[in-house]
Design a protein around this motif. Structure first.
Motif, PDB file in Angstrom:
ATOM      1  N   TYR A   1      -5.703  37.129 -25.659  1.00  0.00           N
ATOM      2  CA  TYR A   1      -5.156  38.312 -25.000  1.00  0.00           C
ATOM      3  C   TYR A   1      -6.261  39.126 -24.334  1.00  0.00           C
ATOM      4  CZ  TYR A   1      -0.978  40.983 -24.106  1.00  0.00           C
ATOM      5  OH  TYR A   1       0.104  41.550 -23.486  1.00  0.00           O
TER       6      TYR A   1
ATOM      7  N   GLY B   1      -5.314  44.955 -23.160  1.00  0.00           N
ATOM      8  CA  GLY B   1      -5.682  44.394 -24.444  1.00  0.00           C
ATOM      9  C   GLY B   1      -5.699  45.442 -25.538  1.00  0.00           C
TER      10      GLY B   1
ATOM     11  N   GLU C   1       3.690  45.818 -22.352  1.00  0.00           N
ATOM     12  CA  GLU C   1       3.212  44.431 -22.302  1.00  0.00           C
ATOM     13  C   GLU C   1       4.383  43.459 -22.177  1.00  0.00           C
ATOM     14  OE1 GLU C   1      -0.478  43.943 -22.285  1.00  0.00           O
ATOM     15  OE2 GLU C   1       0.265  45.907 -21.691  1.00  0.00           O
TER      16      GLU C   1
ATOM     17  N   ILE D   1       2.383  34.482 -23.862  1.00  0.00           N
ATOM     18  CA  ILE D   1       2.064  35.913 -23.791  1.00  0.00           C
ATOM     19  C   ILE D   1       3.007  36.710 -24.692  1.00  0.00           C
ATOM     20  CG2 ILE D   1       1.993  37.953 -22.308  1.00  0.00           C
ATOM     21  CD1 ILE D   1       1.182  36.161 -19.998  1.00  0.00           C
TER      22      ILE D   1
ATOM     23  N   GLU E   1       2.207  36.349 -28.336  1.00  0.00           N
ATOM     24  CA  GLU E   1       1.040  37.151 -28.717  1.00  0.00           C
ATOM     25  C   GLU E   1       1.424  38.616 -28.887  1.00  0.00           C
ATOM     26  OE1 GLU E   1      -2.348  36.051 -29.242  1.00  0.00           O
ATOM     27  OE2 GLU E   1      -1.095  34.267 -29.488  1.00  0.00           O
ATOM     28  N   VAL E   2       2.245  39.122 -27.967  1.00  0.00           N
ATOM     29  CA  VAL E   2       2.719  40.504 -28.074  1.00  0.00           C
ATOM     30  C   VAL E   2       3.548  40.675 -29.345  1.00  0.00           C
ATOM     31  CG1 VAL E   2       4.145  42.296 -27.005  1.00  0.00           C
ATOM     32  CG2 VAL E   2       2.688  40.864 -25.572  1.00  0.00           C
TER      33      VAL E   2
END
Length: 461
Positions: free
Chosen positions: A69, A129, A383, A426, A429-430
Motif C-alpha cells: 500500500y 498510505g 480509499e 487494493i 488491503e483496505v
C-alpha cells in the motif's frame, strides 16, 4: 499468279500471329521467373517482420504494479484523474487516451500488461498510505499531554496564517460561484468562529499584473500580507479580503518564504503556529515551493503546515502533495465551497481545544477518543471510493476502446480480468487496515498514533 499472292498473304498473317504468341509466352515466362525470384525476398521480408515484432515484444518490460500500500500511495496522480468516460461520448475518450500503445493487432501478454500500466498511470487516483492517516490523527491530537512532539503541543499563544492563491485561475467559477468569492466566504466564516485570544494572519500571492507573459515578472514577485498576524478584527479583516482580486501567476514558493517573515517573531517555543496554504494549481513561477516549505518547516517557528488544493488539476495536486509530504503536513483536495469550509472547521475545533487547555480543562482534553465517523473511517471510505471508481472508470475506457476497434475481444477480457484482480487486491488491503483500525476505537489519539507508527515502520523496513 493470284494464287501465289493469296498464299503469300496468308503466310504473312500466320507469321504475325505466331510472333505475337511467342512474345506473350516470353512475357508470361518472364513474370513467372520474376515471381520465383521475388519469392525468397518476400519470405525473408516476412521473417524480418516476425523477428522485429518478437524483438519489440522482448524489449517491452512493463512496470510492475504496486505490491504494498505504501508503493500505491507513492504513485503520482494521473493527468486524467478527473476524467469521466461515457459510453455515449466515445470520441472524448478516444481523444483523451490516443497516446496509449497500439494493441489492435494480436498483442502479446507483455504488450497488454504494458498497455494496462500506461492506462493506469493516466487515471491514477490519490491513494493515501498509513502515513497520511497518522498525520490526520496527529493534527487532531494537538494539545494531548501524551504527545511528545513539541510541534503538536499547545503553547501560550496560537497563531494561524492562511496563504491564499490570488492567481488568475481563481477567477474561474465552480458550482456557480467564482472560486475567489467562495474562498473569501469560507475564510470569513472560519475567522468569525475563532475563539478570543487566537491570532490570525492572511497573505496572498499572484494578485498583481495579469497571467499574460508580459506580466510574469511582476506577478511572480507579488505576495503581500493583507492582515498581519494579530487578534481578529472583523472590520479590518473584511476590508483586507475586499482588496484581493484574482489576476496573475502563481508564486507559491515566494509566498511561503514571505510567510516565514510574517511568523519570525513567533518562535515555536512559546507559540503553536499553523499555516494553511490554499491553491488551485501548480506554482508557475519556478520558485521551488517544496524547498521553501521545507525551510519554513525547519525554522525556529516550528509551524504545522497543511495544504488545501481547491478544485486543482492533476499537475497541481501532485506538487501540493509534495509540499505537504516535505513538511509532514496534511494535503486535502476540496472540490467546492462546502468542502473548503469543512476543512477550515478543523482549525476552529483545534482552537476551541486550545482554549480548554488554557483554562486547565485537562479532563475534557484527555477524554478525546477516536470516533468512527471522524478521521479513521473517513480515511477508509476515501480509499474504498478511490479503488471502486478507478476500477469502474478503467472498465469503461477499455470497453469504449474495444467498441471503437482499438483492441479485440480477447484483449478486452484479459485487461478486464487484470483490472479486477488489481483492484480486488487494493480493496482487500483496505479491508485489512479497517479491521486493524477497529481495535483503536477506544484508544486515545496518542495511543492510536503510536500503534500506527509502529505498524507503519515495521511494514516499510
Amino acid at each position: 499468279m493470284k494464287t501465289l499472292l493469296k498464299s503469300l498473304f496468308l503466310f504473312l498473317i500466320i507469321l504475325t500471329v505466331l510472333s505475337a504468341c511467342n512474345k506473350e509466352e516470353k512475357e508470361v515466362d518472364g513474370q513467372v521467373k520474376q515471381q520465383a525470384a521475388d519469392q525468397p525476398t518476400k519470405q525473408v521480408s516476412e521473417k524480418e517482420d516476425e523477428n522485429k515484432n518478437r524483438h519489440e515484444d522482448e524489449s517491452i518490460e512493463p512496470e510492475p504494479l504496486p505490491s504494498t500500500y505504501e508503493e500505491l500511495a507513492a504513485l503520482p496522480v494521473g493527468e486524467h484523474v478527473n476524467f469521466n468516460p461515457k459510453l455515449g461520448e466515445p470520441e472524448k475518450t478516444l481523444e483523451a487516451f490516443k497516446g496509449l500503445p497500439d494493441i489492435s493487432s494480436n498483442p502479446s501478454k507483455k504488450e497488454l500488461d504494458h498497455f494496462y500500466r500506461e492506462l493506469l498511470k493516466m487515471v491514477q487516483k490519490d491513494f493515501k498510505g498509513p502515513e497520511a492517516l497518522i498525520r490526520q490523527l496527529r493534527f487532531q491530537s494537538i494539545g494531548n499531554p501524551d504527545v511528545e512532539d513539541s510541534r503538536y503541543q499547545f503553547k501560550e499563544n496560537l497563531n494561524v496564517e492562511i496563504i491564499l492563491d490570488a492567481s488568475g485561475s481563481m477567477a474561474q467559477s465552480i458550482g456557480g460561484k467564482v472560486k475567489m468569492d467562495a474562498a473569501k466566504d469560507s475564510i470569513l466564516d472560519f475567522v468569525n468562529q475563532l475563539p478570543e485570544g487566537a491570532k490570525v494572519g492572511l497573505r496572498v500571492y499572484g494578485h498583481k499584473g495579469s497571467n499574460a507573459d508580459s506580466d510574469k515578472k511582476l506577478s511572480c514577485s507579488s505576495s503581500e500580507i493583507m492582515y498581519p498576524i494579530s487578534p481578529y478584527n472583523e472590520g479590518k479583516f473584511q476590508s483586507a479580503l475586499n482588496k484581493i482580486k484574482p489576476t496573475g501567476w502563481t508564486p507559491i514558493g515566494l509566498a511561503l518564504r514571505e510567510s516565514k517573515k510574517d511568523l519570525d517573531q513567533f518562535e515555536g517555543t512559546n507559540n503553536t503556529n499553523i499555516v494553511y496554504l490554499v491553491s488551485d494549481g501548480v506554482s508557475t513561477c519556478d520558485d521551488n515551493p517544496v524547498q521553501a516549505a521545507k525551510d519554513l518547516y525547519n525554522s525556529n517557528i516550528s509551524p504545522i503546515i497543511n495544504v488545501i488544493g481547491f478544485d486543482v488539476d492533476a499537475e497541481g495536486q501532485n506538487q501540493l502533495i509534495q509540499i505537504a509530504d516535505a513538511t509532514e503536513g496534511i494535503y486535502q483536495k476540496v472540490n467546492d465551497e462546502s468542502e473548503l469550509k469543512k476543512e477550515l472547521e478543523k482549525i476552529t475545533d483545534l482552537a476551541e481545544t486550545w482554549i480548554d487547555w488554557k483554562e486547565k480543562n485537562m479532563q475534557k482534553i484527555e477524554r478525546k477518543k477516536i470516533q468512527n465517523e471522524l478521521d479513521i473511517f473517513g480515511y477508509i471510505t476515501g480509499e474504498e471510493y478511490n479503488a471502486s471508481f478507478e476500477r469502474t472508470e478503467i472498465e469503461l475506457i477499455i470497453s469504449i476502446l474495444e467498441q471503437s476497434g482499438k483492441m479485440d475481444d480477447d484483449s478486452q477480457q484479459y485487461l478486464d480480468q487484470k483490472n479486477k484482480e488489481y483492484h480486488d487486491w487494493i480493496l482487500s488491503e483496505v479491508g485489512k487496515f479497517k479491521e486493524e483500525l477497529k481495535k483503536l476505537n477506544e484508544k486515545s489519539y496518542a495511543e492510536a498514533i503510536k500503534t500506527l507508527e509502529e505498524k507503519y515502520q515495521q511494514n516499510t523496513q
